[in-house]
Design a protein around this motif. Structure first.
Motif, PDB file in Angstrom:
ATOM      1  N   LYS A 290      53.230  64.815  50.140  1.00  0.00           N
ATOM      2  CA  LYS A 290      53.772  66.031  49.529  1.00  0.00           C
ATOM      3  C   LYS A 290      54.776  65.667  48.440  1.00  0.00           C
ATOM      4  CE  LYS A 290      56.196  70.300  50.831  1.00  0.00           C
ATOM      5  NZ  LYS A 290      55.111  71.305  50.736  1.00  0.00           N
TER       6      LYS A 290
ATOM      7  N   CYS B   1      44.024  64.109  46.396  1.00  0.00           N
ATOM      8  CA  CYS B   1      44.057  64.099  47.854  1.00  0.00           C
ATOM      9  C   CYS B   1      44.004  62.668  48.365  1.00  0.00           C
ATOM     10  CB  CYS B   1      42.860  64.887  48.419  1.00  0.00           C
ATOM     11  SG  CYS B   1      41.266  64.023  48.263  1.00  0.00           S
TER      12      CYS B   1
ATOM     13  N   TYR C 278      46.274  67.826  49.118  1.00  0.00           N
ATOM     14  CA  TYR C 278      45.833  67.955  50.505  1.00  0.00           C
ATOM     15  C   TYR C 278      45.430  66.596  51.076  1.00  0.00           C
ATOM     16  CZ  TYR C 278      41.043  67.817  48.599  1.00  0.00           C
ATOM     17  OH  TYR C 278      39.885  67.447  47.950  1.00  0.00           O
TER      18      TYR C 278
ATOM     19  N   LEU D  95      49.039  70.335  51.622  1.00  0.00           N
ATOM     20  CA  LEU D  95      50.355  69.726  51.473  1.00  0.00           C
ATOM     21  C   LEU D  95      51.369  70.665  50.827  1.00  0.00           C
ATOM     22  CD1 LEU D  95      49.195  66.181  50.331  1.00  0.00           C
ATOM     23  CD2 LEU D  95      50.078  66.823  52.573  1.00  0.00           C
TER      24      LEU D  95
ATOM     25  N   PHE E 206      52.181  63.338  55.775  1.00  0.00           N
ATOM     26  CA  PHE E 206      52.236  64.645  55.138  1.00  0.00           C
ATOM     27  C   PHE E 206      53.453  64.737  54.219  1.00  0.00           C
ATOM     28  CE2 PHE E 206      53.132  69.063  54.606  1.00  0.00           C
ATOM     29  CZ  PHE E 206      51.933  69.752  54.752  1.00  0.00           C
TER      30      PHE E 206
END
Length: 335
Positions: free
Chosen positions: A279, A249, A285, A155, A275
């Protein structure tokens, strides 16, 4: 070094086990007593969590689902349907020396392996979580090992610079169709989409409806995940991802798509917007469990993920191996 005691945990010790899951590096939601309890109750599995103690402190352990096959074979597995990995956990040592930490890990695993081998299993299969890399204590004692894979989407990277031409085309199709994404907590939406996937393939769902209902309830009560959906301008959900939170994550546990809308790019739109959302929330991730099935791999590679290995270890008795061989021979003759 003090001797390691291994024994089955009683339910009153499950809170202590969950604390170990939080602190152990490869500890995942799949290791928690809540998740294991859903598998036990809904799938009618015999669950045992074996704990490793040093001076009364829980320093490791491993859950096992146990079944007796036709009353002849005792089989243990750390996973069950739609639980991709679980397996041993080890408390991280305080020493700064890698050799010291490795020694402590091996001592705990050696004690666990010795204990498991005395429980009369004809087959034991453990799928270790990503991040649990040292399987030598198992292989040195005659266990077989194999490798599997997952995908990590970093990310911290620029997603627009890492998407393939095919994914960009799908994102364009989704935009032209007016598809949008949002978070949803409606289990009926997910179950409907999943049913469509399996109906299209003329297959039965892999788990009972109650399993998904229990997972949604756990997500809402413990805030351990969320569902992301793609919708048409009319508000019809056409694709969904069920994501679970991990350490820094998310795990894309399962996804569903209405096959009639596949060409509109709803799945690509979900990944792209997930994503960006994750982020912005400082996750590191996305763990996309789609690396062991070719058609899923072909799609997710369009986002340029990192390929991450994880391992399985298996020990089989001579009795089990013989019966397995005879079973294969019998079925080959009847085909």
């Amino acid at each position: 070094m003090d001797e390691i005691e291994v024994r089955e945990l009683v339910p009153s010790e499950y809170k202590e086990w969950d604390l170990l899951v939080e602190t152990a590096k490869p500890g995942t939601l799949f290791h928690t007593s809540d998740w294991l309890g859903i598998c036990r109750d809904v799938l009618s599995r015999d669950l045992k969590i074996y704990g490793c103690f040093r001076n009364g402190e829980l320093v490791g352990g491993c859950p096992l689902f146990i079944k007796n096959l036709k009353g002849m074979l005792k089989i243990g597995s750390s996973t069950c349907d739609m639980t991709d990995y679980c397996g041993p956990l080890i408390k991280e040592g305080a020493s700064t020396k890698a050799s010291k930490r490795m020694q402590e890990t091996h001592e705990i695993l050696d004690a666990l392996i010795e204990f498991l081998c005395k429980q009369g299993f004809d087959s034991i299969h453990l799928t270790l979580a990503p991040g649990f890399e040292d399987v030598r204590p198992f292989t040195w004692k005659g266990w077989d090992s194999s490798v599997r894979y997952t995908h990590h989407l970093n990310l911290k990277e620029n997603i627009d610079g890492n998407t393939s031409r095919k994914i960009r085309r799908e994102l364009k199709s989704a935009d032209e169709a007016g598809l949008k994404t949002r978070i949803s907590n409606d289990p009926e939406t997910y179950y409907r989409l999943l049913s469509l996937v399996y109906e299209k393939q003329k297959l039965e769902l892999p788990l009972p409806r109650e399993f998904f209902e229990r997972v949604f309830k756990l997500i809402q009560e413990k805030e351990i995940g969320y569902m992301f959906v793609s919708e048409t301008p009319e508000g019809e959900a056409v694709a969904a991802h069920l994501n679970l939170y991990g350490k820094k994550c998310t795990v894309t546990w399962t996804s569903a798509l209405n096959p009639d809308f596949g060409r509109m790019g709803p799945n690509a739109l979900l990944y792209y917007n997930e994503f960006l959302d994750l982020k912005s929330r400082n996750f590191e991730y996305m763990n996309v469990m789609a690396a062991n099935i070719p058609r899923f791999t072909d799609f997710i590679m369009g986002f340029s993920p990192e390929l991450v290995p994880y391992y399985t270890v298996t020990l089989r008795s001579k009795k089990y191996s013989l019966m397995r061989t005879l079973y294969k021979m019998t079925h080959e003759e009847t085909e």
